[in-house]
Write an enzyme that holds these catalytic residues in place. Structure first.
Site, PDB file in Angstrom:
ATOM      1  N   HIS A  36       0.830  -1.206   0.000  1.00  0.00           N
ATOM      2  CA  HIS A  36       0.000   0.000   0.000  1.00  0.00           C
ATOM      3  C   HIS A  36       0.865   1.257   0.000  1.00  0.00           C
ATOM      4  O   HIS A  36       0.569   2.226  -0.710  1.00  0.00           O
ATOM      5  CB  HIS A  36      -0.948   0.001   1.200  1.00  0.00           C
ATOM      6  CG  HIS A  36      -2.220  -0.736   0.958  1.00  0.00           C
ATOM      7  ND1 HIS A  36      -2.283  -2.112   0.949  1.00  0.00           N
ATOM      8  CD2 HIS A  36      -3.479  -0.293   0.718  1.00  0.00           C
ATOM      9  CE1 HIS A  36      -3.537  -2.475   0.710  1.00  0.00           C
ATOM     10  NE2 HIS A  36      -4.276  -1.395   0.562  1.00  0.00           N
ATOM     11  N   LYS A 101      -9.394  -9.391   7.683  1.00  0.00           N
ATOM     12  CA  LYS A 101      -9.992  -9.827   8.937  1.00  0.00           C
ATOM     13  C   LYS A 101     -10.045  -8.641   9.886  1.00  0.00           C
ATOM     14  O   LYS A 101      -9.219  -7.735   9.803  1.00  0.00           O
ATOM     15  CB  LYS A 101      -9.231 -11.004   9.550  1.00  0.00           C
ATOM     16  CG  LYS A 101      -7.862 -10.669  10.086  1.00  0.00           C
ATOM     17  CD  LYS A 101      -7.216 -11.868  10.750  1.00  0.00           C
ATOM     18  CE  LYS A 101      -5.845 -11.467  11.289  1.00  0.00           C
ATOM     19  NZ  LYS A 101      -5.147 -12.587  11.910  1.00  0.00           N
TER      20      LYS A 101
END
Length: 182
Positions: A36, A101
């Protein structure tokens, strides 16, 4: 359990509700923290990201190398909250969905609603089992990151749960309310 191809997400997201179980198939891109950062370096420099963000699905995972005959080894989700500082901008660029998650920040949840996207949760700690749902893997960018490089995965019937839907339904918030002691 609904079977869904990632190419259908643009339209299917309208019907998905928090808590729905889905078998997801199609192409997804892996990206964790380091990837990212590199994607945002490219974007901030006015360059193209390593894959088309619009209508893409990012799976927050760093798959290990596969044994013979397996495209990947362990391929479990990482904690999504670590990508929350990046996610609203990607959603505003047209990102269709994320798989990870854990719960997301209020800013991410608002961006999901604003953009009609969806956030799926996969089962943490089940990386070896999840790997069985990966039929192909191709490293596409940031090779120097090793397991955390960006990869294009082809998945087949990956079991996920809609954690945040496009209307703002959130299994984490709703679950706490449902089971709170009164």
């Amino acid at each position: 359990m609904r079977e869904l191809n990632v190419n259908e997400l643009k339209y299917a997201a309208r019907e998905l509700k928090a808590g729905d179980r889905v078998k997801l198939s199609g192409e997804v891109y892996t990206a964790r923290d380091a990837a990212h950062l590199k994607i945002f370096e490219l974007l901030d420099a006015g360059k193209e990201p390593p894959f088309e963000i619009k209508n893409a699905v990012i799976y927050y995972t760093g798959p290990t190398p596969g044994r013979e005959g397996m495209p990947v080894g362990a391929c479990g989700p990482t904690t999504s909250g670590r990508m929350d500082i990046f996610t609203p901008r990607l959603l505003d660029m047209g990102l269709a969905a994320m798989i990870g998650k854990g719960e997301r920040s209020p800013e991410v949840n608002r961006a999901i609603v604003r953009n009609g996207s969806v956030y799926f949760c996969a089962v943490g700690g089940a990386g070896a089992l999840i790997a069985r749902h990966v039929t192909e893997a191709e490293e596409t960018a940031f090779f120097e990151l090793g397991c955390e490089s960006v990869k294009k995965l082809t998945i087949k019937d990956l079991p996920v749960i809609v954690a945040v839907d496009r209307a703002g339904g959130d299994i984490f918030t709703e679950g706490r309310k449902k089971y709170a002691l009164v």
